[in-house]
Design an enzyme around this catalytic site. Structure first.
Site, PDB file in Angstrom:
ATOM      1  N   GLY A  63     -18.373  13.885  33.249  1.00 47.93           N
ATOM      2  CA  GLY A  63     -19.761  14.275  33.425  1.00 47.93           C
ATOM      3  C   GLY A  63     -20.007  15.730  33.747  1.00 47.93           C
ATOM      4  N   LYS A  66      -2.903   7.685  34.836  1.00 47.67           N
ATOM      5  CA  LYS A  66      -4.354   7.600  35.007  1.00 47.67           C
ATOM      6  C   LYS A  66      -4.855   6.382  34.246  1.00 47.67           C
ATOM      7  CE  LYS A  66      -8.781   9.623  34.053  1.00 47.67           C
ATOM      8  NZ  LYS A  66      -9.498  10.158  32.906  1.00 47.67           N
TER       9      LYS A  66
END
Length: 264
Positions: free
Chosen positions: A194, A106
């Site tokens: 988020g 990632k």
């Protein structure tokens, strides 16, 4: 694996997963809580910050891999804390050495410490280099549809736009951009950053995202293990709702009972 998950798998770089909830391993009070929350989430992919979490770099410290075995979980090393393409590439190379040639990674290259927004120029640069070195790159990026498509074209195996700033818990802030990214993508789109609570995860999945990655929303909850369970259910419900197809929004009422044959 339940029947629904087996008939609707998540596929990343040719590997099939039944869970669409990816979880981080930071911010938990200890490794035991990390293990319990990961189990409650039902995650198959767990992400690890190579610069912050020990997976063998320090033989004198507790090793995450002793509680989250690579035999059971897909370990997704990430470049959290990197602010240049060079640092990110170097970190990925280290992860590959520590994980015996592991290619899935990632990528995140941050722009500043206040917002933790991605530096898109450095992200593109690092992505190109990592793909050239045969990494399978899942990339954290902004919710810019043009940039997301460019990262896909470079060769990233999954694009991971933020829903809101990392750790903010604000939920999905720009549905339009996410929809544009999803509709134009040929690789999995995974909301990364988020999410604050279960409804945020459900909304992301209802929009058509392929998966959701989260850490703070679980680790920072009053009861991380219970929140992990809630997130698992939210992701599953959101995916099913997306596949089922919601009714269109209307300004006026529409009776749910038939009007023919009314008495009186």
């Amino acid at each position: 694996m339940n029947n629904f998950a087996s008939n609707d798998p998540l596929v990343i770089a040719g590997t099939v997963y039944s869970s669409r909830l990816l979880t981080g391993t930071g911010k938990f009070k200890d490794l035991d809580e990390t293990r319990l929350a990961t189990e409650a989430a039902g995650s198959q992919i767990v992400t690890v910050a190579i610069r912050r979490v020990n997976i063998g770099q320090d033989p004198h410290q507790p090793n995450l891999l002793n509680v989250l075995s690579p035999d059971r979980y897909a370990i997704l090393p990430n470049t959290a804390g990197c602010y240049t393409a060079e640092d990110a590439v170097r970190t990925c190379r280290l992860a590959r050495e520590l994980l015996d040639g592991h290619r899935l990674t990632k990528l995140e290259v941050l722009g500043d410490k206040k917002t933790l927004y991605p530096d898109v120029v450095q992200t593109l640069k690092a992505a190109e280099q990592l793909v050239a070195e045969d990494f399978q790159v899942m990339v954290y990026t902004s919710d810019d549809p043009i940039l997301a498509k460019r990262l896909e074209e470079i060769g990233c195996v999954a694009v991971m736009p933020l829903a809101a700033p990392i750790g903010s818990g604000l939920g999905v802030q720009n549905r339009y951009n996410l929809l544009e990214i999803i509709e134009n993508a040929q690789v999995p789109i995974i909301v990364d950053a988020g999410v604050g609570t279960a409804s945020d995860a459900a909304i992301a999945m209802e929009l058509g995202c392929d998966a959701v990655l989260m850490n703070t929303a679980i680790a920072g909850a009053r009861d991380p293990v219970l929140m992990a369970s809630a997130m698992r259910k939210a992701v599953e419900a959101g995916r099913e709702a997306f596949l089922a197809g919601r009714i269109p929004r209307k300004r006026y009422a529409a009776a749910s009972s038939p009007v023919e044959g009314l008495v009186g």
